[in-house]
Design a protein around this motif. Structure first.
Motif, PDB file in Angstrom:
ATOM      1  N   LEU A 190      -4.498  -7.157  -7.203  1.00  0.00           N
ATOM      2  CA  LEU A 190      -3.452  -5.945  -6.801  1.00  0.00           C
ATOM      3  C   LEU A 190      -3.655  -4.380  -7.424  1.00  0.00           C
ATOM      4  N   VAL A 191      -3.794  -4.671  -8.567  1.00  0.00           N
ATOM      5  CA  VAL A 191      -3.835  -3.489  -9.435  1.00  0.00           C
ATOM      6  C   VAL A 191      -5.076  -2.914  -9.228  1.00  0.00           C
ATOM      7  N   SER A 192      -6.280  -3.791  -9.113  1.00  0.00           N
ATOM      8  CA  SER A 192      -7.651  -3.062  -8.872  1.00  0.00           C
ATOM      9  C   SER A 192      -7.673  -2.684  -7.436  1.00  0.00           C
ATOM     10  N   PHE A 193      -6.904  -3.284  -6.355  1.00  0.00           N
ATOM     11  CA  PHE A 193      -7.002  -2.601  -5.225  1.00  0.00           C
ATOM     12  C   PHE A 193      -6.187  -1.158  -5.130  1.00  0.00           C
ATOM     13  N   LEU A 194      -5.127  -1.145  -6.057  1.00  0.00           N
ATOM     14  CA  LEU A 194      -4.562   0.066  -5.774  1.00  0.00           C
ATOM     15  C   LEU A 194      -5.460   1.136  -6.435  1.00  0.00           C
ATOM     16  N   MET A 195      -6.242   0.951  -7.771  1.00  0.00           N
ATOM     17  CA  MET A 195      -7.070   1.872  -8.334  1.00  0.00           C
ATOM     18  C   MET A 195      -8.202   2.166  -7.334  1.00  0.00           C
ATOM     19  N   ILE A 196      -8.512   1.194  -6.643  1.00  0.00           N
ATOM     20  CA  ILE A 196      -9.845   1.473  -5.732  1.00  0.00           C
ATOM     21  C   ILE A 196      -9.197   2.491  -4.495  1.00  0.00           C
ATOM     22  N   ILE A 197      -8.141   2.286  -4.121  1.00  0.00           N
ATOM     23  CA  ILE A 197      -7.748   2.919  -3.037  1.00  0.00           C
ATOM     24  C   ILE A 197      -7.446   4.520  -3.297  1.00  0.00           C
ATOM     25  N   TRP A 198      -6.655   4.566  -4.716  1.00  0.00           N
ATOM     26  CA  TRP A 198      -6.176   5.891  -5.252  1.00  0.00           C
ATOM     27  C   TRP A 198      -7.679   6.627  -5.367  1.00  0.00           C
ATOM     28  N   ARG A 199      -8.738   6.010  -6.022  1.00  0.00           N
ATOM     29  CA  ARG A 199      -9.863   6.893  -6.459  1.00  0.00           C
ATOM     30  C   ARG A 199     -10.718   7.176  -5.114  1.00  0.00           C
ATOM     31  N   ALA A 200     -10.658   6.340  -3.960  1.00  0.00           N
ATOM     32  CA  ALA A 200     -11.420   6.217  -2.984  1.00  0.00           C
ATOM     33  C   ALA A 200     -10.873   7.437  -2.103  1.00  0.00           C
ATOM     34  N   TYR A 201      -9.573   7.696  -2.253  1.00  0.00           N
ATOM     35  CA  TYR A 201      -8.913   8.668  -1.389  1.00  0.00           C
ATOM     36  C   TYR A 201      -9.233   9.988  -2.028  1.00  0.00           C
ATOM     37  N   GLY A 202      -9.046  10.011  -3.176  1.00  0.00           N
ATOM     38  CA  GLY A 202      -9.231  11.244  -3.846  1.00  0.00           C
ATOM     39  C   GLY A 202     -10.337  11.963  -3.789  1.00  0.00           C
ATOM     40  N   VAL A 203     -11.471  11.010  -3.968  1.00  0.00           N
ATOM     41  CA  VAL A 203     -12.836  11.585  -4.180  1.00  0.00           C
ATOM     42  C   VAL A 203     -13.908  11.688  -2.896  1.00  0.00           C
ATOM     43  N   LEU A 204     -13.734  10.451  -2.214  1.00  0.00           N
ATOM     44  CA  LEU A 204     -14.996  10.246  -1.273  1.00  0.00           C
ATOM     45  C   LEU A 204     -14.424  10.886  -0.096  1.00  0.00           C
ATOM     46  N   PRO A 205     -15.350  11.554   0.634  1.00  0.00           N
ATOM     47  CA  PRO A 205     -14.944  12.167   2.024  1.00  0.00           C
ATOM     48  C   PRO A 205     -14.739  11.034   3.064  1.00  0.00           C
ATOM     49  N   ASN A 206     -13.503  11.307   3.656  1.00  0.00           N
ATOM     50  CA  ASN A 206     -13.133  10.568   4.736  1.00  0.00           C
ATOM     51  C   ASN A 206     -13.793  10.877   6.073  1.00  0.00           C
ATOM     52  N   ASN A 207     -14.865  10.257   6.374  1.00  0.00           N
ATOM     53  CA  ASN A 207     -15.711  10.745   7.473  1.00  0.00           C
ATOM     54  C   ASN A 207     -15.078  10.200   8.764  1.00  0.00           C
ATOM     55  N   MET A 208     -14.940  10.878   9.836  1.00  0.00           N
ATOM     56  CA  MET A 208     -14.551  10.595  11.102  1.00  0.00           C
ATOM     57  C   MET A 208     -15.435   9.634  11.769  1.00  0.00           C
ATOM     58  N   LEU A 209     -14.759   8.598  12.468  1.00  0.00           N
ATOM     59  CA  LEU A 209     -15.676   7.972  13.428  1.00  0.00           C
ATOM     60  C   LEU A 209     -15.779   8.810  14.503  1.00  0.00           C
ATOM     61  N   ALA A 210     -16.900   8.004  15.491  1.00  0.00           N
ATOM     62  CA  ALA A 210     -17.371   8.754  16.282  1.00  0.00           C
ATOM     63  C   ALA A 210     -16.347   8.684  17.621  1.00  0.00           C
ATOM     64  N   PRO A 211     -16.151   9.711  18.581  1.00  0.00           N
ATOM     65  CA  PRO A 211     -14.905   9.403  19.589  1.00  0.00           C
ATOM     66  C   PRO A 211     -15.294   8.360  20.518  1.00  0.00           C
ATOM     67  N   ILE A 212     -14.368   7.779  21.136  1.00  0.00           N
ATOM     68  CA  ILE A 212     -14.589   6.500  22.025  1.00  0.00           C
ATOM     69  C   ILE A 212     -14.944   7.285  23.364  1.00  0.00           C
ATOM     70  N   THR A 213     -16.038   6.839  24.125  1.00  0.00           N
ATOM     71  CA  THR A 213     -16.629   7.601  25.251  1.00  0.00           C
ATOM     72  C   THR A 213     -15.886   6.587  26.214  1.00  0.00           C
ATOM     73  N   ASP A 214     -16.347   7.077  27.593  1.00  0.00           N
ATOM     74  CA  ASP A 214     -15.987   6.479  28.833  1.00  0.00           C
ATOM     75  C   ASP A 214     -16.873   5.441  28.999  1.00  0.00           C
ATOM     76  N   SER A 215     -18.174   5.437  28.699  1.00  0.00           N
ATOM     77  CA  SER A 215     -18.994   4.489  28.932  1.00  0.00           C
ATOM     78  C   SER A 215     -18.805   2.939  28.534  1.00  0.00           C
ATOM     79  N   SER A 216     -19.012   2.297  29.280  1.00  0.00           N
ATOM     80  CA  SER A 216     -18.783   0.592  29.059  1.00  0.00           C
ATOM     81  C   SER A 216     -19.487   0.066  27.839  1.00  0.00           C
ATOM     82  N   ASN A 217     -18.520  -0.413  26.659  1.00  0.00           N
ATOM     83  CA  ASN A 217     -19.331  -0.796  25.502  1.00  0.00           C
ATOM     84  C   ASN A 217     -20.175  -1.974  25.648  1.00  0.00           C
ATOM     85  N   THR A 218     -19.725  -2.930  26.617  1.00  0.00           N
ATOM     86  CA  THR A 218     -20.392  -4.217  26.993  1.00  0.00           C
ATOM     87  C   THR A 218     -21.777  -3.724  27.603  1.00  0.00           C
TER      88      THR A 218
END
Lengths: 101, 187
Positions: free
Chosen positions: B97-125
Motif C-alpha cells: 500500500l505504501v508503494s502504491f501511494l508513492m507511485i500515485i503521488w509521483r506519477a500525478y506530480g511528474v508525468l503528463p496526464n494525456n487525455m484519451l481520444a474522444p468517443i465517436t459515434d461510429s460502432s466500435n464492434t
C-alpha cells in the motif's frame, strides 16, 4: 479529468496485487491460476487504455487475442489439475516434489 | 461525474483483486474475480471499448469462471495451508500500500496526464470487425487452431475410457454390411 495515467496506475496496482497473491498462495495451484488471470486482466486494461489514447483498434484486437489464449490456457491448466488430483489426491504444490534431491 | 465513476470502479476493482489474492476460501476468491471482471467491463464501457467489455463478460464470466467453479467443486482443497504467517502477510500488504501511494503521488506530480481520444459515434464492434478480418485474418485463424488444440488436449487429458461405459467400435461399424444383419423373410 481522467486520462491515460489513471488507467496505467490502476493496471499497475491490479498487476501487483496479482503478483502478491501468487507469492502468498504458492501452495495452491488454483489460486495461482486465478492470480494469473488477474495479472492478464491488468495487462488488458493497459492495452485498452493505450489503444483508446492512440485512437487505434489494433490494441483492442490484441486484447481479443489475449482473451482467446487465456481461455485456452485456463482450460488446459484445469485439465492438468484434474489429472494431478487423480494421481496425487491433492493439488498442493508441495506434493509434486518427486524430483527433489 | 465520469471522474467519480472511474474512482468508484477502480476502488471496487482494487478491493475485489485484494479479495482474490487474500481470501482463504477458493469459492469466495472466484466470486471476487467475477466481480473484478464485471467492474473492468464497466470501466472499458466508459472509455468506449464496448465490444471488448461484452466479450470479457461472455468469455471470462460465462466460460472460464464457470470452469473454475466446476473444478473447485470437484477437487477437495479445504485443507490447504498457507506457509506465510499472518504478520508476514500484513507486512507485505502494508508495504504494497505504501508503494502504491508513492507511485500515485509521483506519477500525478511528474508525468503528463494525456487525455484519451474522444468517443465517436461510429460502432466500435464494426470497426474492430472490419480491421480484424481485413488485416488480422491469418492471426484469427491461428487463434481458431489454438482453441481447437486446447479443446483436444483438455479432452485427451481428462476424458477417461471407462470399462463400464459403452463405446462405438468404428472399425466394426464400417465393416458391417447389409447381408450380415438383415434377413429377408419369405412371405
Amino acid at each position: 479529468m481522467i486520462g491515460l495515467m489513471h488507467f496505467l496506475v490502476l493496471a499497475g496496482i491490479v498487476f501487483t496485487i496479482g503478483l502478491l497473491g501468487m507469492v502468498l498462495n504458492r501452495n495452491n495451484l488454483i489460486a495461482i491460476l486465478m492470480c494469473l488471470e488477474l495479472m492478464l486482466l491488468a495487462i488488458n486494461i493497459n492495452f485498452v487504455a493505450i489503444d483508446r489514447y492512440l485512437d487505434l483498434v489494433d490494441g483492442q484486437i490484441m486484447v481479443f487475442f489475449i482473451l482467446a489464449i487465456a481461455a485456452a490456457e485456463a482450460a488446459i491448466g484445469l485439465a492438468i489439475f484434474i489429472v494431478l488430483y487423480q494421481r496425487y489426491a491433492s493439488i498442493e504444490t508441495e506434493k509434486f516434489a518427486q524430483l527433489k534431491g | 461525474m465520469v471522474d467519480a465513476l472511474f474512482y468508484l470502479l477502480s476502488l471496487g476493482l482494487i478491493v475485489a483483486s485484494l479479495s482474490v489474492a487474500l481470501s482463504p476460501y477458493p469459492v469466495r476468491s472466484i466470486l471476487s474475480l467475477i466481480g473484478a471482471f464485471v467492474l473492468t467491463s464497466v470501466l472499458w464501457l466508459s472509455i468506449g471499448a464496448e465490444f471488448l467489455a461484452l466479450a470479457l463478460i461472455f468469455v471470462y464470466v460465462g466460460a472460464v469462471m464457470a470452469l473454475f467453479l466446476f473444478i473447485v467443486f470437484m477437487i477437495n482443497i479445504d485443507h490447504l495451508k498457507s506457509h506465510i504467517s499472518r504478520y508476514m502477510m500484513m507486512g507485505m500488504i502494508s508495504l504494497l500500500l505504501v508503494s502504491f501511494l508513492m507511485i500515485i503521488w509521483r506519477a500525478y506530480g511528474v508525468l503528463p496526464n494525456n487525455m484519451l481520444a474522444p468517443i465517436t459515434d461510429s460502432s466500435n464492434t464494426r470497426t474492430i470487425g472490419v480491421r480484424l478480418f481485413q488485416e488480422y485474418g491469418l492471426e484469427f485463424e491461428y487463434i481458431a487452431m489454438i482453441l481447437l488444440s486446447a479443446m483436444v488436449a483438455a479432452i485427451a487429458l481428462v476424458g477417461k475410457r471407462d470399462s463400464q461405459a459403452k463405446y462405438q467400435n468404428i472399425r466394426q461399424q464400417m465393416d458391417r454390411r447389409e447381408e450380415d444383419c438383415i434377413t429377408w423373410m419369405k412371405p
